[in-house]
Design an enzyme around this catalytic site. Structure first.
Site, short mmCIF file in Angstrom:
data_model
loop_
_atom_site.label_atom_id
_atom_site.label_comp_id
_atom_site.label_asym_id
_atom_site.label_seq_id
_atom_site.Cartn_x
_atom_site.Cartn_y
_atom_site.Cartn_z
N TYR A 54 -7.06 193.64 65.66
CA TYR A 54 -6.39 194.13 64.45
C TYR A 54 -5.96 192.96 63.58
O TYR A 54 -5.35 191.99 64.04
CB TYR A 54 -5.16 194.97 64.78
CG TYR A 54 -4.43 195.43 63.53
CD1 TYR A 54 -5.01 196.35 62.67
CD2 TYR A 54 -3.19 194.89 63.18
CE1 TYR A 54 -4.37 196.74 61.50
CE2 TYR A 54 -2.54 195.28 62.02
CZ TYR A 54 -3.15 196.21 61.18
OH TYR A 54 -2.52 196.59 60.02
N GLY A 61 -3.83 199.37 58.42
CA GLY A 61 -3.13 200.64 58.31
C GLY A 61 -3.96 201.77 58.88
O GLY A 61 -4.46 201.71 60.02
N HIS A 84 -3.13 195.74 47.27
CA HIS A 84 -1.71 195.94 47.57
C HIS A 84 -0.80 195.40 46.46
O HIS A 84 0.39 195.70 46.44
CB HIS A 84 -1.34 195.28 48.90
CG HIS A 84 -1.84 196.03 50.10
ND1 HIS A 84 -3.10 196.57 50.18
CD2 HIS A 84 -1.23 196.33 51.29
CE1 HIS A 84 -3.26 197.17 51.35
NE2 HIS A 84 -2.14 197.04 52.05
N ASN A 197 3.14 190.79 55.12
CA ASN A 197 3.77 191.67 56.09
C ASN A 197 5.14 191.16 56.53
O ASN A 197 5.28 190.64 57.63
CB ASN A 197 2.83 191.77 57.31
CG ASN A 197 2.75 193.17 57.84
OD1 ASN A 197 3.68 193.94 57.69
ND2 ASN A 197 1.64 193.49 58.46
N ARG A 285 49.66 198.14 48.12
CA ARG A 285 50.12 197.83 49.47
C ARG A 285 48.96 197.68 50.47
O ARG A 285 49.02 196.88 51.40
CB ARG A 285 51.07 198.94 49.93
CG ARG A 285 51.69 198.70 51.27
CD ARG A 285 52.84 199.65 51.59
NE ARG A 285 52.86 200.89 50.87
CZ ARG A 285 52.92 202.10 51.45
NH1 ARG A 285 52.94 202.19 52.76
NH2 ARG A 285 52.98 203.18 50.72
#
Length: 522
Positions: A54, A61, A84, A197, A285
């Site tokens: 891969y 994807g 992309h 990535n 306060r």
């Protein structure tokens, strides 16, 4: 000029700020270049084998099932960058893009991404040349990291797309690279994916937000103290022994800051004079409790940022072990993982937006109290010079309230959302980029909210004739007046005063002015 050396062990928040905001030069250590080269040997060895790996010899994807033949792999890496780089909307800020690029380089130098050393060198060269890729507002789901923003940066490395030069002009990236003697990168196996990535955009924005919030939380402690003084409140609630019995560190720090600012005040302690009251209102306060909770939120966010800055975020990653000898006798291997998911960063980005909204909310309530003659213990309505003829700061509080309303909307968490993508392969995403973008807006608005309180509180103190403010308060009033923020008087065009107060807060001048008397605040 300051130089940041990137090694294999990550970077620090100060490194990010130096590169993103101060334009520091970037150098790569010999150790980093050796680690990058060793990881590349692993990728080259796996690329030569027939088995699909891969990111090396497959699609990405939902298309990861296709084995890509060697002659198409360079095109595969180019195409993932081009396809992309699909962002839309306005450009994001230069400092965000520089942080994005620098943090990607940090991961590349870890020796876990598998790119060639020349890719890392080109990334450093682009940063050092002051070339800033055009990155758009929309396009990241925060998983697999900030894909679209990083793709626009990778496109510049290839000499494609548009980028801003050091002179601020947007031009074709190829022209800018050529002018600076930088050769475009010809991507090889794994390299396109390795450049895209990561959580680098959201992380860079987290680091910068934390730096800005550090100034704003100190500023809010100062304005809270000024308001306490202007309302003739009691500083007894700031006593260290009270905060020691509820030992939240941020609360103790905030109370200590307020007490330091109020040291020597002739205004505090008059709460029993003309209109006796047992206690001050919560917004006065409980200021240390609210600001302190925000400080503790920041501490948690800083811990997450520190871990992420030490991380190597990519998918797949190169690890020791396997058949390659690149890592010595242990060899090396490439493994898929889910470390690119932005959830750890997204959560704290959202958490900080919640804290910012609450800090803004309590500051606005204090401001409103200064303007209300029924609750301000003797101050004129709206701090006006001639109430009725003059409206004073009435509409300044409107503006502040509008900003707080926006802060509350920005506090809605982006990370609670998730929209599936990539044909349901990426079926749960972090929305961390969106969380970071809205936090930047929240930080901007918070500075404006604090500026309005500063404007009102300094004016109110000056209206307390016959009473002497604390030396630190006096120093703040003198500094803010010197910065162009006018004091009490008839109605005038307010927007310039508010803008000057905003710039004074944002630049850290409010903190600096107080610290000339108090010493370093916590």
């Amino acid at each position: 000029m300051h130089t940041v050396v990137v090694g294999t062990a990550g970077v620090t928040a100060s490194d990010v700020l130096a590169v993103a905001r101060a334009g520091a030069r970037v150098e790569l250590s010999d150790e980093a270049l050796a680690a990058v080269a060793a990881a590349r040997e692993v990728v080259d060895a796996l690329a030569a084998k027939p088995e699909p790996v891969y990111g090396v010899s497959t699609g990405f994807g939902a298309l990861a099932t296709r084995h890509i033949s060697p002659e198409l792999r360079a095109a595969l890496q180019r195409n993932i960058v081009r396809s992309h780089a699909a962002g839309m909307g306005p450009r994001v800020e230069r400092e965000v893009v520089r942080a994005l690029m620098f943090l990607r380089l940090k991961t590349v130098c870890s020796g876990h991404t598998g790119v060639r050393p020349e890719v890392a060198r080109t990334m450093a060269d682009v940063l050092n040349a002051g070339i800033t890729p055009v990155v758009h507002e929309y396009g990241s789901l925060g998983c697999s990291g900030d894909l679209a923003p990083l793709s626009h940066c990778a496109l510049t490395l290839m000499g494609e797309g548009d980028a801003e030069g050091p002179d601020g002009t947007v031009r074709p990236a190829g022209e800018l690279l050529a002018e600076h003697g930088i050769a475009p990168v010809e991507l090889r196996e794994k390299e396109g994916l390795a450049l895209l990535n990561g959580t680098d955009g959201m992380l860079g924005m987290l680091v910068m937000a934390l730096a800005d919030l550090d100034t704003l939380y100190k500023s809010a402690d100062i304005t809270a103290a000024l308001t306490m003084e202007a309302l003739l409140g009691t500083d007894k609630v700031l006593a260290p022994e009270l905060h020691a019995i509820r030992p939240h560190p941020g609360q103790a720090a905030s109370a200590a800051n307020m007490l330091a600012v109020l040291d020597g005040s002739g205004l505090t302690g008059h709460h029993q004079d003309d209109a006796p009251r047992v206690q001050d209102a919560y917004s006065v306060r409980c200021a240390p409790q609210v600001a302190g909770a925000g400080r503790d939120t920041m501490a948690h966010a800083a811990l997450v940022a520190e871990r992420e800055l030490a991380s190597a975020v990519d998918n797949p990653v190169v690890l020791p072990g396997g058949t390659s000898q690149a890592f010595g006798t242990g060899g090396g291997r490439v493994e898929s993982n889910g470390n690119f998911h932005g959830a750890p960063v997204a959560y704290v980005l959202d958490f900080l937006a919640v804290a910012a909204a609450d800090l803004g909310s309590i500051a606005e309530r204090r401001t409103d109290r200064l303007l209300d003659k029924n609750r301000s213990h003797g101050l004129p309505p709206f701090l006006a010079d001639d109430a009725g003829v003059d409206s004073g700061l009435m509409i300044a509080q409107y503006t502040q309230a509008a900003l707080v309303g926006e802060l509350k909307r920005l506090a809605v968490p982006a990370s609670a959302d998730s929209i599936p993508s990539s044909a349901m392969q990426e079926d749960h995403v972090s929305m961390g980029w969106s969380a970071a973008r809205k936090l930047r807006t929240a930080v901007d608005n918070l500075a404006r909210v604090i500026a309005v309180e500063l404007y009102a509180a300094t004016r109110a103190i000056q209206l307390r004739e016959g009473l002497t403010p604390a030396p630190a308060s006096r120093a703040v009033i003198d500094a803010v007046r010197a910065a162009g923020v006018q004091g009490p008087g008839p109605d005038r065009y307010l927007s310039p005063d508010l803008a000057a107060a905003d710039a004074f807060v944002r630049a850290g001048h409010l903190v600096t002015a107080a610290e000339t008397v108090t010493g370093p605040l916590r």
